[in-house]
Enzyme design. Structure first.
Site, PDB file in Angstrom:
ATOM      1  N   GLU A   9       0.814  -1.226   0.000  1.00  0.00           N
ATOM      2  CA  GLU A   9       0.000   0.000   0.000  1.00  0.00           C
ATOM      3  C   GLU A   9       0.839   1.264   0.000  1.00  0.00           C
ATOM      4  O   GLU A   9       0.425   2.290  -0.515  1.00  0.00           O
ATOM      5  CB  GLU A   9      -0.928  -0.014   1.222  1.00  0.00           C
ATOM      6  CG  GLU A   9      -1.957   1.079   1.243  1.00  0.00           C
ATOM      7  CD  GLU A   9      -2.999   0.869   2.334  1.00  0.00           C
ATOM      8  OE1 GLU A   9      -3.417   1.869   2.936  1.00  0.00           O
ATOM      9  OE2 GLU A   9      -3.388  -0.290   2.592  1.00  0.00           O
ATOM     10  N   ASP A 105      -2.287  -3.114   3.323  1.00  0.00           N
ATOM     11  CA  ASP A 105      -2.535  -3.196   4.758  1.00  0.00           C
ATOM     12  C   ASP A 105      -3.644  -4.189   5.075  1.00  0.00           C
ATOM     13  O   ASP A 105      -4.607  -4.343   4.312  1.00  0.00           O
ATOM     14  CB  ASP A 105      -2.901  -1.816   5.306  1.00  0.00           C
ATOM     15  CG  ASP A 105      -1.730  -0.839   5.187  1.00  0.00           C
ATOM     16  OD1 ASP A 105      -0.596  -1.293   4.988  1.00  0.00           O
ATOM     17  OD2 ASP A 105      -1.973   0.372   5.285  1.00  0.00           O
ATOM     18  N   TYR A 327       4.090   4.749  10.849  1.00  0.00           N
ATOM     19  CA  TYR A 327       2.926   5.175  10.073  1.00  0.00           C
ATOM     20  C   TYR A 327       1.869   5.793  10.982  1.00  0.00           C
ATOM     21  O   TYR A 327       1.439   5.173  11.961  1.00  0.00           O
ATOM     22  CB  TYR A 327       2.345   3.967   9.341  1.00  0.00           C
ATOM     23  CG  TYR A 327       1.217   4.299   8.397  1.00  0.00           C
ATOM     24  CD1 TYR A 327       1.438   5.068   7.264  1.00  0.00           C
ATOM     25  CD2 TYR A 327      -0.072   3.830   8.628  1.00  0.00           C
ATOM     26  CE1 TYR A 327       0.407   5.366   6.384  1.00  0.00           C
ATOM     27  CE2 TYR A 327      -1.110   4.127   7.756  1.00  0.00           C
ATOM     28  CZ  TYR A 327      -0.855   4.893   6.637  1.00  0.00           C
ATOM     29  OH  TYR A 327      -1.878   5.186   5.780  1.00  0.00           O
TER      30      TYR A 327
END
Length: 864
Positions: A9, A105, A327
């Site tokens: 992703e 993800d 992230y």
């Protein structure tokens, strides 16, 4: 030789996979090894669009072509990331690529991103699914040993597509239907709605409605000052029989609702002897959990005033550009259970040992003692509060990476510091307190005093609280059996306060917890852990509401506009609760979860969505603006043109016998029925606050009816006749408020200001003038009387800085030169500090005298 194409992703995940598997060579846009090709998306690369043959080009904002329910959806590339999409499609179509691995993800959005890319490429190659919760090299390698068949994820994929298509259907049709409705009477009035946006707005409008309807109640508190051998301490009277708030949210054990009762207790206890009993107990406080995006946005807004969007942007830069944070778009506050070695490596980096040149040594020096102590004490141990796979979906908590910080901007450094300190604190022991509760009984009446002493700072040491210094409530000691004397009994009056407006911090909390109060247990369970929106979308939802002029950002407060109230009136009148309550999201989540488990089909779900969309459009088609049901009434004042009955409708106050009407919303402000009554009776009303000009700036004005019964703004300036001569103002029927501080003549209320009688007319000889509203704070006539007679008003609490948009409190004072200025209350515990004074520069209104008002606020900030 055949190869498998791995699609992740994000680029950072592709780099992690390449390192974990090894053997890859980096090309410009992808990695390649003997066995794999590895490439990444950049989040969503495609979005839904209505197929060309079903999209309406002309008249799409009318009811004629609604609802738009295409039998299928088209995908269109997102312009800014289209080059990356082209790379992936080219790799998918390579002849040596025989199968695909979905390494996006592990969640619904990751499944959607991959499926849309494959659908757009029109490829029909076998798919395997990599499902990871941890990105350690070993976890990645283990994941590739247990790849799932792509068909196992069909339920998750269907749920992802259904959610996307449903949002499109409700958003497009709802927005076009409400826009068509509001544009029936002329013009184009864009009225956006959405599954998440509109319930979020409903939360804010409901809170504002409660604030407007709030009626303050007076209450009293009785505090005793008790003398003992070691000094003095204070205690507050409380009702020992108090059981709880019941139906009164303002009820407290220490509040007295009867002044006479308070005075009786004051007389009863004053000067009397009291007996003291104490109870002390140890208490511990664990550190807060690691950050997810919502908690990070919430705290950054509270501490630094960063908007949710700004915090997300900073966190994204720290992740993508500086690579110092993990992230950020995550809803998890835990780490994977195999992450302990990575945590220890990160702590070693924070000590500064082995870090190369060029990093920010001063920043690491702040963290080194704490990181070193955690490692030395071996505090990184298995702990389900920190390491818990069950509390992770597709991403884990936000923590620092192995990359040392360098060249961070001030805002970036503030956010990085928040994350690092939270990361360090979570491994520290709990803070330990000794909490003492002292009850002083005087004539049988109890007074409570509480003290809290920090015994062991634990994790608080990371934040600079390393001892008892500064702790509040360190009580003066009372010897056993010692009797004390009630030296003074202070009865203070207070008023209940309305709920606070939402800030971005409190709104994020409300969005995160939306649905917890649902009666339906299954819907409540479906909303658990989700709320309205996702951590990645909530900031943009708030920004969209501001951009669509439903909300105003006033300092740290979010204030709904008249347009927001109008939308809620419309949706409630049309009977479309699905668009205003979080139950719609709860019901969708429940059904989508069933679809993921194979208990509901995609076609059944979309059939229900199409039916709901049809119902929304049909309801909007069924009414006109003057027939929308609502809490509307009739005015007691007759029409000024024909003496007919005037009724309130959705958009207007409309005469039932002629064409006379008054719009409810003017300059972004909605008139109340009582204000219209006054306007019709006196032919003027105000001054009123809350208007907004085209630049969005607030202003105050009087509204008056002209000879043609058309409302006009009057800013309270000197009136002139048709020949341009200044008219003489007749004050004979007005009550003087006091003597002019400049010339001694009388001061009257006139328009939007308090003026000297000699400042009006062609022969004016004085320039005294002070606004009836200053920086959005109304100055009532009795306060002006106090100012003129005693030199200052009471403390006024609702001034709003023209520059920062924040509220502040001040007295208005009369200077020696006769000008009116600010005086700010002394701040405890600094009794020696001088009060500062600032001129209001004769501010008459926020609109007419904006520059002097701003200057006053600036000077105020430099002197306090």
């Amino acid at each position: 030789m055949s190869k498998k194409l791995i699609i992740t992703e994000k680029p950072s995940v592709a780099a992690d996979v390449a390192r974990a598997l090894g053997g890859f060579v980096r090309n410009d846009d992808y990695y390649e090894s003997d066995e794999y090709i590895l490439a990444s998306a950049i989040g969503h690369l495609l979005e839904l669009a209505c197929p060309e043959e079903y999209e309406v080009k002309r008249g799409k904002w009318s009811f004629a072509h609604l609802p738009v329910i295409p039998p299928h959806f088209a995908l269109q590339p997102i312009a800014k990331t289209e080059p990356r999409l082209k790379v992936l499609v080219r790799l998918i179509k390579r002849k040596d690529v025989t199968s695909l691995i979905n390494a996006c993800d592990a969640g619904r959005e990751g499944e959607l991103i991959f499926n849309y890319i494959v659908q757009h490429s029109a490829a029909a190659k076998p798919v395997e699914r990599l499902w990871l919760q941890s990105m350690t090299p070993q976890a990645v390698r283990d994941g590739f040993l247990r790849l799932r068949n792509g068909t196992e994820m069909s339920g998750l994929g269907d749920a992802a597509v259904c959610r996307s298509e449903s949002d499109w259907l409700v958003g497009i049709n709802g927005t076009r239907a409400m826009t068509a409705f509001n544009s029936k009477t002329g013009g184009f009035h864009l009225t956006t709605v959405g599954r998440v946006q509109t319930p979020t707005l409903a939360l804010i409008v409901d809170r504002e409605d409660r604030i407007r309807k709030f009626k303050p109640r007076a209450y009293w508190e009785l505090e005793g000052v008790f003398g003992c051998a070691a000094g003095e301490y204070r205690g507050k009277w409380f009702d020992e029989k108090f059981k709880g708030k019941d139906d009164d949210e303002h009820a407290r054990a220490d509040r007295l609702w009867d002044q006479a009762c308070g005075q009786m207790l004051q007389q009863k206890c004053s000067g009397k002897i009291g007996e003291v009993s104490e109870e002390s107990k140890a208490s511990t406080q664990l550190s807060p959990l690691l950050y997810d995006l919502t908690s990070l946005q919430r705290e950054a807004n509270g501490r630094f005033g960063f908007s949710a969007k700004a915090t997300l942007g900073l966190a994204q830069a720290l992740y993508e550009k500086h690579k110092v944070l993990t992230y950020p778009r995550t809803d998890a506050r835990a780490l994977p259970e195999d992450y302990r070695p990575t945590v220890c490596s990160t702590l070693a980096m924070l000590t500064g040992e082995g870090v190369g040149k060029g990093h920010d040594e001063a920043t690491l020096a702040r963290y080194a003692p704490f990181a070193g102590r955690i490692l030395a004490a071996n505090w990184v141990v298995p702990n389900k509060r920190i390491f818990n796979n069950a509390k992770i979906s597709d991403h884990f908590a936000i923590i620092p990476t192995l990359q040392a910080p360098k060249h961070l901007s001030e805002p970036e450094l503030k956010l990085y510091d928040m994350v690092v300190k939270r990361f360090l604190a979570v491994f520290y022991p709990a803070a330990e307190y000794l909490i003492t509760t002292r009850i002083t009984r005087v004539e049988g009446e109890p007074f409570k005093t509480e003290g809290k002493v920090l015994v062991n700072p634990g994790w608080l040491a990371v934040y600079g609280r390393d001892g008892q210094e500064g702790e509040e409530g360190n009580l003066v000691a009372v010897a056993p059996q010692e009797r004390v004397r009630a030296e003074e009994m202070v009865l203070s009056s207070h008023q209940t306060r309305p709920p606070a407006r939402y800030s971005e911090a409190s709104l994020l909390t409300a969005m995160e917890g939306a649905g917890k109060a649902m009666d339906d247990e299954e819907l409540r369970a479906a909303m658990a852990g989700r709320g309205l929106g996702t951590p990645a979308t909530r900031a943009q939802i708030i920004e969209n509401l501001i951009a669509e002029q439903y909300l105003l950002r006033e300092g740290r407060e979010l204030q709904p506009t008249a347009k927001a109230f109008s939308l809620m009136t419309l949706l409630n009148g049309l009977g479309i609760p699905e668009l205003t309550a979080p139950e719609l999201t709860g019901e969708w989540e429940w059904k989508l979860a069933r679809m993921e488990r194979g208990e509901m089909s995609r076609s059944d779900f979309m059939r229900e969505i199409a039916a709901m969309t049809q119902r929304i459009v049909d309801r909007a088609k069924s009414y006109d603006s003057d027939s929308i049901p609502g809490d509307f009434g009739e005015l007691s004042t007759p029409c000024p043109k024909c003496a007919g009955l005037i009724k309130e409708t959705y958009k207007k106050f409309q005469c039932q016998s002629c064409d006379f009407s008054l719009w409810k919303i003017v300059a972004s402000r909605q008139f109340e029925a009582a204000e219209i009554e006054e306007l019709l009776t006196r032919r003027k009303v105000g001054p009123l606050s809350g208007f907004r000009n085209k630049m969005g700036r607030p202003f105050n004005a009087i509204v008056q009816l002209n000879a043609e019964n058309v409302p006009e703004f009057d800013f309270g300036q000197s009136a002139t006749g048709d020949d341009g001569a200044v008219e003489v103002v007749d004050f004979s029927q007005s009550e003087a408020l006091g003597a002019c501080p400049k010339c001694g003549a009388r001061v009257f209320a006139h328009g939007m200001a308090y003026v000297c009688e000699k400042s009006q007319g062609p022969t004016k000889s004085c320039d005294f003038r002070s606004g009836t509203i200053i920086l959005q704070q109304a100055v009532e006539p009795e306060q002006m009387q106090k100012l003129l007679s005693t030199g200052r008003t009471d403390l006024l609490r609702n001034f709003v800085s023209a520059r920062t948009r924040r509220k502040f409190s001040a007295y208005l004072v009369r200077g020696s030169d006769g000008k009116v200025g600010f005086e700010f209350e002394k701040r405890e515990p600094k009794p020696a500090a001088k009060q500062s004074r600032t001129s209001t520069n004769d501010v008459a209104s926020d609109e007419v005298a904006a520059l002097p008002a701003k200057a006053a606020v600036r000077r105020r900030k430099t002197t306090t």
